[in-house]
Write an enzyme that holds these catalytic residues in place. Structure first.
Site, PDB file in Angstrom:
ATOM      1  CE  LYS A 136     -12.911 -33.038  17.919  1.00 59.32           C
ATOM      2  NZ  LYS A 136     -13.854 -33.089  16.785  1.00 59.32           N
ATOM      3  CD  GLU A 183     -17.344 -39.573  24.482  1.00 58.74           C
ATOM      4  OE1 GLU A 183     -17.133 -38.493  25.073  1.00 58.74           O
ATOM      5  OE2 GLU A 183     -18.008 -39.644  23.432  1.00 58.74           O
ATOM      6  CG  ASN A 242     -15.020 -29.746  15.927  1.00 58.29           C
ATOM      7  OD1 ASN A 242     -14.078 -30.494  16.203  1.00 58.29           O
ATOM      8  ND2 ASN A 242     -16.279 -30.109  16.076  1.00 58.29           N
ATOM      9  CG  HIS A 249     -15.064 -35.246  21.647  1.00 57.66           C
ATOM     10  ND1 HIS A 249     -16.124 -35.580  20.831  1.00 57.66           N
ATOM     11  CD2 HIS A 249     -15.205 -35.995  22.774  1.00 57.66           C
ATOM     12  CE1 HIS A 249     -16.853 -36.516  21.432  1.00 57.66           C
ATOM     13  NE2 HIS A 249     -16.321 -36.785  22.606  1.00 57.66           N
ATOM     14  CE1 TYR A 275     -15.506 -38.172  17.528  1.00 61.60           C
ATOM     15  CE2 TYR A 275     -13.311 -38.681  16.727  1.00 61.60           C
ATOM     16  CZ  TYR A 275     -14.204 -37.802  17.317  1.00 61.60           C
ATOM     17  OH  TYR A 275     -13.777 -36.545  17.689  1.00 61.60           O
TER      18      TYR A 275
END
Ligand code: CMP
Length: 143
Positions: free
Chosen positions: A9, A126, A112, A115, A49
C-alpha cells in the site's frame, strides 16, 4: 498452481518496504509472476474495495489507497493465498504477531502496509482487476 494478489500500500511504498516485502515471499519459496508500481484510480479503488462500500471507513480507505503509488503483485505457489495471509498478519497491526509483515511494520488499521486476497474467489477477482493475462509470466517451461 494457486495464485494470489498482494499489494504494498502507499504507506509501504513511501517507507521503502517493497524490497523487504518481496524478499519475504521470495525466501518463503513463492514465485512472483506479475508486479507493477502504479497509481490506483478512484474507479479502480471503489471496485477493488466494493465489499466495504457500506462501511463508515470506505471513503477514508479509497482516499488512502489512491493517495500515492502502490506495488501490485501476483504470487504463485501451493496454498499461497492462506500462507500469504499468515505472513501478512492480522488486519489491525495492533493484533498482528511479531514476525508478520503488519506485526513488524504497521501501527494503525488504515495504514497497514499490505493487502492480500482473502479467498480463491477474491484472488481471481483482484488479479483480473489489476493485471491483464499477458502481464503474468509462466515459469512452467523453465528447465
Ligand atoms: P485490506 O486488507 O486492504 O482490506 C480492507 C481494508 O480496510 C483493510 O485492509 C484495512 O486497511 C481497512 N480498514 C479496516 N478497518 C478499518 C477502519 N476501522 N478504519 C480504516 N480502515 C480500515
Amino acid at each position: 498452481m494457486e495464485k494470489t494478489f498482494l499489494m504494498v500500500k502507499p504507506d509501504g511504498v513511501q517507507r521503502n518496504l517493497i524490497g523487504e516485502i518481496v524478499s519475504r515471499f521470495e525466501k518463503k519459496g513463492f514465485q512472483l509472476v506479475g508486479g507493477k508500481l502504479m497509481s490506483i484510480s478512484q474507479e479502480l479503488a471503489e471496485e477493488h474495495y466494493g465489499e466495504h462500500k457500506e462501511r463508515p471507513f470506505f471513503g477514508e480507505l479509497v482516499d488512502f489507497i489512491t493517495s500515492g503509488p502502490v506495488f501490485a503483485m501476483v504470487w504463485e505457489g501451493e496454498n499461497v493465498i492462506a500462507t500469504a495471509r499468515l505472513m501478512m498478519g492480522a488486519t489491525n497491526p495492533k493484533d498482528a504477531a511479531p514476525g508478520t509483515i503488519r506485526g513488524d511494520f504497521g501501527i494503525t488499521v488504515g495504514k497497514n502496509v499490505i493487502h492480500g486476497s482473502d479467498s480463491p474467489t477474491s484472488a481471481e477477482r483482484e488479479i483480473g482487476l489489476f493485471f491483464k493475462e499477458e502481464e503474468l509470466v509462466d515459469y512452467s517451461k523453465l528447465m
